[in-house]
Enzyme design. Structure first.
Site, PDB file in Angstrom:
ATOM      1  CG  ASP A   9      -1.653   1.228   1.461  1.00 64.36           C
ATOM      2  OD1 ASP A   9      -2.322   1.666   0.515  1.00 64.36           O
ATOM      3  OD2 ASP A   9      -1.579   1.807   2.577  1.00 64.36           O
ATOM      4  CG  LEU A  10       1.614   5.758  -1.840  1.00 68.31           C
ATOM      5  CD1 LEU A  10       3.078   5.551  -2.199  1.00 68.31           C
ATOM      6  CD2 LEU A  10       0.945   6.630  -2.919  1.00 68.31           C
ATOM      7  CG  ASP A  11      -1.729   7.513   0.692  1.00 69.89           C
ATOM      8  OD1 ASP A  11      -0.815   8.276   0.338  1.00 69.89           O
ATOM      9  OD2 ASP A  11      -2.788   7.388   0.040  1.00 69.89           O
ATOM     10  CB  THR A  17       0.810  10.594   2.203  1.00 70.09           C
ATOM     11  OG1 THR A  17       0.904   9.181   2.002  1.00 70.09           O
ATOM     12  CG2 THR A  17       1.830  11.310   1.343  1.00 70.09           C
ATOM     13  CE  LYS A  45      -4.516   5.907   9.371  1.00 63.98           C
ATOM     14  NZ  LYS A  45      -3.612   5.413  10.422  1.00 63.98           N
ATOM     15  N   GLY A  46      -7.431   3.780   3.486  1.00 63.24           N
ATOM     16  CA  GLY A  46      -7.595   2.804   2.405  1.00 63.24           C
ATOM     17  C   GLY A  46      -8.843   3.012   1.562  1.00 63.24           C
ATOM     18  CB  ILE A  47     -12.070   4.516   2.403  1.00 63.16           C
ATOM     19  CG1 ILE A  47     -12.115   3.498   3.549  1.00 63.16           C
ATOM     20  CG2 ILE A  47     -13.446   4.719   1.780  1.00 63.16           C
ATOM     21  CD1 ILE A  47     -12.545   2.114   3.167  1.00 63.16           C
ATOM     22  NE  ARG A  49      -9.227  12.546  -4.141  1.00 60.60           N
ATOM     23  CZ  ARG A  49      -8.704  12.944  -5.302  1.00 60.60           C
ATOM     24  NH1 ARG A  49      -9.284  13.890  -6.008  1.00 60.60           N
ATOM     25  NH2 ARG A  49      -7.595  12.390  -5.770  1.00 60.60           N
ATOM     26  CB  SER A 114      -2.134   3.060  -3.739  1.00 64.53           C
ATOM     27  OG  SER A 114      -2.680   4.264  -3.261  1.00 64.53           O
ATOM     28  CB  ALA A 115      -7.517   3.614  -2.398  1.00 63.94           C
ATOM     29  CB  SER A 116      -3.727   7.420  -3.607  1.00 65.30           C
ATOM     30  OG  SER A 116      -3.464   8.746  -4.006  1.00 65.30           O
ATOM     31  CG  ASN A 118      -3.406  12.754  -5.433  1.00 65.68           C
ATOM     32  OD1 ASN A 118      -3.478  13.523  -6.384  1.00 65.68           O
ATOM     33  ND2 ASN A 118      -4.293  12.758  -4.444  1.00 65.68           N
ATOM     34  CE  LYS A 145      -5.884  -0.761  -0.880  1.00 66.49           C
ATOM     35  NZ  LYS A 145      -4.701  -0.074  -0.349  1.00 66.49           N
ATOM     36  CD  GLU A 169      -3.585  -1.725   2.937  1.00 66.30           C
ATOM     37  OE1 GLU A 169      -3.643  -0.839   3.817  1.00 66.30           O
ATOM     38  OE2 GLU A 169      -3.936  -1.518   1.769  1.00 66.30           O
ATOM     39  CG  ASP A 170      -1.789   2.599   6.464  1.00 67.39           C
ATOM     40  OD1 ASP A 170      -2.241   2.159   5.384  1.00 67.39           O
ATOM     41  OD2 ASP A 170      -1.899   3.792   6.810  1.00 67.39           O
TER      42      ASP A 170
HETATM   43  C1  BG6 Z   1      -5.721   5.796   0.387  1.00 73.91           C
HETATM   44  C2  BG6 Z   1      -5.771   6.575   1.683  1.00 73.91           C
HETATM   45  O1  BG6 Z   1      -4.423   5.315   0.202  1.00 73.91           O
HETATM   46  O2  BG6 Z   1      -6.055   6.637  -0.715  1.00 73.91           O
HETATM   47  C3  BG6 Z   1      -7.129   7.249   1.842  1.00 73.91           C
HETATM   48  O3  BG6 Z   1      -5.548   5.710   2.758  1.00 73.91           O
HETATM   49  C4  BG6 Z   1      -7.430   8.093   0.605  1.00 73.91           C
HETATM   50  O4  BG6 Z   1      -7.110   8.041   3.006  1.00 73.91           O
HETATM   51  C5  BG6 Z   1      -7.349   7.231  -0.642  1.00 73.91           C
HETATM   52  O5  BG6 Z   1      -8.740   8.656   0.713  1.00 73.91           O
HETATM   53  C6  BG6 Z   1      -7.593   8.034  -1.911  1.00 73.91           C
HETATM   54  O6  BG6 Z   1      -6.549   8.936  -2.100  1.00 73.91           O
HETATM   55  P1  BG6 Z   1      -6.546  10.180  -3.086  1.00 73.91           P
HETATM   56  O7  BG6 Z   1      -5.100  10.615  -3.077  1.00 73.91           O
HETATM   57  O8  BG6 Z   1      -6.993   9.668  -4.419  1.00 73.91           O
HETATM   58  O9  BG6 Z   1      -7.475  11.194  -2.537  1.00 73.91           O
HETATM   59 MG    MG Z   2      -2.626   3.196   3.576  1.00 76.55          MG
END
Ligand code: BG6
Ligand code: MG
Length: 216
Positions: A9-11, A17, A45-47, A49, A114-116, A118, A145, A169-170
């Site tokens: 996982d990233l964040d 972050t 966390k992991g959810i 945006r 990662s769910a992000s 970014n 997730k 995973e965190d």
């Molecule tokens: C996950 C974070 O890695 O990414 C969440 O744990 C975050 O907190 C999700 O909402 C989505 O990230 P982003 O960068 O697309 O807003």
């Molecule tokens: Mg995470």
């Protein structure tokens, strides 16, 4: 060739972050006239945006139009990126870079799951954009997730069996996602939160190849 993979996982696992997500969501809640706790934040966390916004609005008992939600999603990301864009390599969490390199050096595959949305921006900022064999992020997935999709997509792209993958995973949701994919889950962070993980490390500086549940 060893057919095993480590999926990170990233964040909150590779990069520090998670605190910036929390700060930006809190600023949003405060702007709408309420607050939420660090304990509540664990469940974000992991959810994704979009789903996080719905959960937070529900805590504040606030209903918004789709247009207003879109505004807050963009504003939250703008606040989040203000902090993220000031990061450098020092934002990499202890042990992460070394452990990923060690995993690769013995021939195991690596992926970022990662769910992000970014994720690639962040990896470039900290200089880890070439560190993973595969990257699956929030721009590629359709399910958040605890759905296992992000991790099964990583394994499929690497052509590694799910049972031969270990996920770091965190997030509670991330541990559940890994387990429902049939993968081994290692928690990174708080033992009291990540109860379903096979075991929990404070950060990746506590990891070494011997602790991976792979056959030698
Ligand atoms: C996950 C974070 O890695 O990414 C969440 O744990 C975050 O907190 C999700 O909402 C989505 O990230 P982003 O960068 O697309 O807003
Ligand atoms: Mg995470």
């Amino acid at each position: 060739m060893k057919n095993y993979a480590c999926i990170f996982d990233l964040d909150g696992v590779v990069v520090d972050t998670a605190k910036f997500h929390f700060l930006a969501w809190q600023k949003l809640a405060n702007s709408l006239g309420f607050n939420f706790s660090e304990h509540q934040n664990e469940s974000l966390k992991g959810i994704s945006r979009k789903e996080s916004l719905d959960i937070i609005l529900n805590w504040g008992k606030i209903e918004l139009s789709d247009t207003a939600k879109q505004y807050w999603l963009e504003t939250k990301n703008k606040w989040y990126l203000e902090n993220v864009l000031q990061m450098d390599k020092t934002a990499i969490l202890p042990g992460a870079k070394d452990f990923i390199e060690r995993v690769k050096s013995v021939g195991y595959k690596t992926a970022l799951g990662s769910a992000s949305k970014n994720a690639t921006t962040i990896l470039k900022i900290v200089g880890l954009d070439a560190s993973f064999d595969v990257i699956v992020d929030g721009n590629k997935t359709t399910k958040s997730k605890p759905d296992p999709q992000v991790f099964t997509m990583c394994a499929d792209a690497l052509n590694i069996e799910y049972k031969n993958c270990v996920v770091f995973e965190d997030a509670e949701a991330g541990i559940e996602a890994a387990l429902s994919a049939g993968m081994y889950a290692i928690g990174v962070g708080d033992k009291m939160v990540l109860k379903k993980a096979g075991f929990v490390v404070k950060d990746l500086s506590e990891m070494n190849l011997e602790r991976l549940p792979f056959k030698k």
